[in-house]
Write a protein that holds these residues in place. Structure first.
Motif, PDB file in Angstrom:
ATOM      1  N   ARG A   1       3.920  18.321   3.167  1.00  0.00           N
ATOM      2  CA  ARG A   1       4.536  18.295   4.489  1.00  0.00           C
ATOM      3  C   ARG A   1       4.970  16.896   4.910  1.00  0.00           C
ATOM      4  N   THR A   2       4.781  15.937   4.045  1.00  0.00           N
ATOM      5  CA  THR A   2       5.179  14.559   4.345  1.00  0.00           C
ATOM      6  C   THR A   2       6.421  14.206   3.537  1.00  0.00           C
ATOM      7  N   SER A   3       7.484  13.811   4.230  1.00  0.00           N
ATOM      8  CA  SER A   3       8.718  13.428   3.536  1.00  0.00           C
ATOM      9  C   SER A   3       8.752  11.915   3.325  1.00  0.00           C
ATOM     10  N   LEU A   4       9.609  11.499   2.420  1.00  0.00           N
ATOM     11  CA  LEU A   4       9.781  10.064   2.211  1.00  0.00           C
ATOM     12  C   LEU A   4      10.332   9.395   3.467  1.00  0.00           C
TER      13      LEU A   4
ATOM     14  N   ARG B   1       7.142   5.438   9.391  1.00  0.00           N
ATOM     15  CA  ARG B   1       5.831   4.907   9.776  1.00  0.00           C
ATOM     16  C   ARG B   1       5.667   3.465   9.301  1.00  0.00           C
ATOM     17  N   ALA B   2       6.230   3.139   8.162  1.00  0.00           N
ATOM     18  CA  ALA B   2       6.092   1.786   7.608  1.00  0.00           C
ATOM     19  C   ALA B   2       7.066   0.797   8.248  1.00  0.00           C
ATOM     20  N   GLY B   3       7.975   1.296   9.085  1.00  0.00           N
ATOM     21  CA  GLY B   3       8.977   0.424   9.678  1.00  0.00           C
ATOM     22  C   GLY B   3      10.008  -0.042   8.674  1.00  0.00           C
ATOM     23  N   ALA B   4      10.278   0.826   7.696  1.00  0.00           N
ATOM     24  CA  ALA B   4      11.229   0.495   6.632  1.00  0.00           C
ATOM     25  C   ALA B   4      12.320   1.559   6.589  1.00  0.00           C
ATOM     26  N   THR B   5      13.263   1.380   5.700  1.00  0.00           N
ATOM     27  CA  THR B   5      14.346   2.345   5.531  1.00  0.00           C
ATOM     28  C   THR B   5      14.033   3.277   4.358  1.00  0.00           C
TER      29      THR B   5
ATOM     30  N   VAL C   1      12.244   2.776   0.305  1.00  0.00           N
ATOM     31  CA  VAL C   1      11.318   3.635  -0.445  1.00  0.00           C
ATOM     32  C   VAL C   1      11.826   3.801  -1.872  1.00  0.00           C
ATOM     33  N   TYR C   2      13.122   4.102  -2.011  1.00  0.00           N
ATOM     34  CA  TYR C   2      13.685   4.325  -3.351  1.00  0.00           C
ATOM     35  C   TYR C   2      13.839   3.020  -4.146  1.00  0.00           C
ATOM     36  N   TRP C   3      13.827   1.898  -3.466  1.00  0.00           N
ATOM     37  CA  TRP C   3      13.844   0.624  -4.177  1.00  0.00           C
ATOM     38  C   TRP C   3      12.528   0.423  -4.928  1.00  0.00           C
ATOM     39  N   HIS C   4      11.420   0.872  -4.298  1.00  0.00           N
ATOM     40  CA  HIS C   4      10.095   0.646  -4.870  1.00  0.00           C
ATOM     41  C   HIS C   4       9.583   1.834  -5.692  1.00  0.00           C
ATOM     42  N   PHE C   5      10.033   3.047  -5.370  1.00  0.00           N
ATOM     43  CA  PHE C   5       9.475   4.240  -6.015  1.00  0.00           C
ATOM     44  C   PHE C   5      10.586   5.215  -6.394  1.00  0.00           C
TER      45      PHE C   5
ATOM     46  N   THR D   1       6.330  -5.111   1.759  1.00  0.00           N
ATOM     47  CA  THR D   1       6.954  -3.830   2.092  1.00  0.00           C
ATOM     48  C   THR D   1       6.371  -2.704   1.251  1.00  0.00           C
ATOM     49  N   ARG D   2       6.168  -2.971  -0.022  1.00  0.00           N
ATOM     50  CA  ARG D   2       5.581  -1.961  -0.912  1.00  0.00           C
ATOM     51  C   ARG D   2       4.211  -1.530  -0.398  1.00  0.00           C
ATOM     52  N   HIS D   3       3.394  -2.488  -0.018  1.00  0.00           N
ATOM     53  CA  HIS D   3       2.060  -2.158   0.472  1.00  0.00           C
ATOM     54  C   HIS D   3       2.117  -1.409   1.812  1.00  0.00           C
ATOM     55  N   LYS D   4       3.056  -1.769   2.658  1.00  0.00           N
ATOM     56  CA  LYS D   4       3.211  -1.041   3.928  1.00  0.00           C
ATOM     57  C   LYS D   4       3.583   0.418   3.672  1.00  0.00           C
ATOM     58  N   LEU D   5       4.455   0.650   2.700  1.00  0.00           N
ATOM     59  CA  LEU D   5       4.845   2.020   2.358  1.00  0.00           C
ATOM     60  C   LEU D   5       3.649   2.800   1.818  1.00  0.00           C
ATOM     61  N   LEU D   6       2.856   2.172   0.966  1.00  0.00           N
ATOM     62  CA  LEU D   6       1.683   2.849   0.415  1.00  0.00           C
ATOM     63  C   LEU D   6       0.644   3.115   1.498  1.00  0.00           C
ATOM     64  N   ASP D   7       0.471   2.157   2.407  1.00  0.00           N
ATOM     65  CA  ASP D   7      -0.463   2.362   3.522  1.00  0.00           C
ATOM     66  C   ASP D   7      -0.010   3.547   4.382  1.00  0.00           C
ATOM     67  N   ALA D   8       1.285   3.582   4.674  1.00  0.00           N
ATOM     68  CA  ALA D   8       1.815   4.675   5.487  1.00  0.00           C
ATOM     69  C   ALA D   8       1.624   6.012   4.785  1.00  0.00           C
ATOM     70  N   ALA D   9       1.883   6.041   3.477  1.00  0.00           N
ATOM     71  CA  ALA D   9       1.716   7.279   2.713  1.00  0.00           C
ATOM     72  C   ALA D   9       0.270   7.750   2.754  1.00  0.00           C
TER      73      ALA D   9
END
Length: 222
Positions: free
Chosen positions: A31-34, A40-44, A48-52, A12-20
């Motif tokens: 212009r990009t929000s969390l 985009r990452a298919g997460a909640t 995001v706040y769990w990892h960052f 999940t962490r890597h998916k979030l970073l890829d999406a970012a």
């Protein structure tokens, strides 16, 4: 089960970073929000706040995935300068040339590295919560300058010569050359070959400082 949970969390962490990476490149960091990244990452958003901690923390983690290998390359190439007893067994200039060449090759040949450097160079404003990103950038630059400065000092001693400018200024000049090449290449990569031109320009710069040129294997003649 615990191991699987850890693996899923890392995925999940890597998916979030890829999406970012892709969203920052497409529409800029400000212009990009969390929420955009989570969607985009298919997460909640909670994931995001769990990892960052915040956007700056996420941005720095994104940078570290690609810049840490580059930083480690420079640490490996330039990590011995100035240590007593090393100068007679090492070639500081060859290590600087090699470190620069490896960094430029990585940026030019690896799509992810190029994407992240484009974001860091052209798609971010160091304001508000992203001040932490600016501080990391400054630390990375300071580390690079310190290593190159020590490398130039060691090389000057090795060749029994005096630099025309202080080693710190020489390191600043080399950094400005590399940084300028990367920024302009990212604007339009078809304009020149980053690796070939970069190596040639660095070689000219070193000769301008009074150092001998490299031989065909990249070593500096004694």
């Amino acid at each position: 089960m615990v191991r699987r949970t850890k693996e899923e969390a890392l995925a999940t962490r890597h998916k979030l970073l890829d999406a970012a990476e892709h969203l920052f490149q497409a529409q800029g960091v400000s212009r990009t929000s969390l929420q955009d990244i989570a969607r985009r990452a298919g997460a909640t958003r909670g994931a995001v706040y769990w990892h960052f901690k915040d956007k700056a923390d996420l941005f720095n983690a994104m940078m570290e995935r690609v810049t840490l290998p580059l930083e480690q390359s420079f640490q490996g190439q330039l990590g011995q300068e100035g240590r007593e007893g090393q100068e007679g067994h090492t070639d500081p200039l060859a290590r600087i040339r090699s470190g620069v060449g490896e960094a430029l090759l990585r940026i030019a040949s690896d799509p992810q590295t190029r994407r992240v450097f484009e974001v860091a160079t052209h798609k971010v404003e160091y304001v508000g919560e992203l001040q932490a990103v600016r501080l990391r950038h400054l630390k990375s630059r300071s580390d690079f300058l310190g290593r190159v400065e020590r490398g130039f000092q060691a090389a000057a001693r090795q060749h029994a010569m005096e630099l025309p400018v202080p080693a710190a200024a020489a390191a600043q000049g080399l950094h400005a050359i590399i940084d300028g090449l990367i920024q302009n290449w990212l604007l339009e990569s078809a304009d020149f070959d980053l690796v070939s031109l970069g190596r040639d320009v660095v070689e000219v710069y070193m000769r301008g400082l009074g150092f001998p040129g490299a031989d065909k294997d990249g070593a500096t003649p004694s």
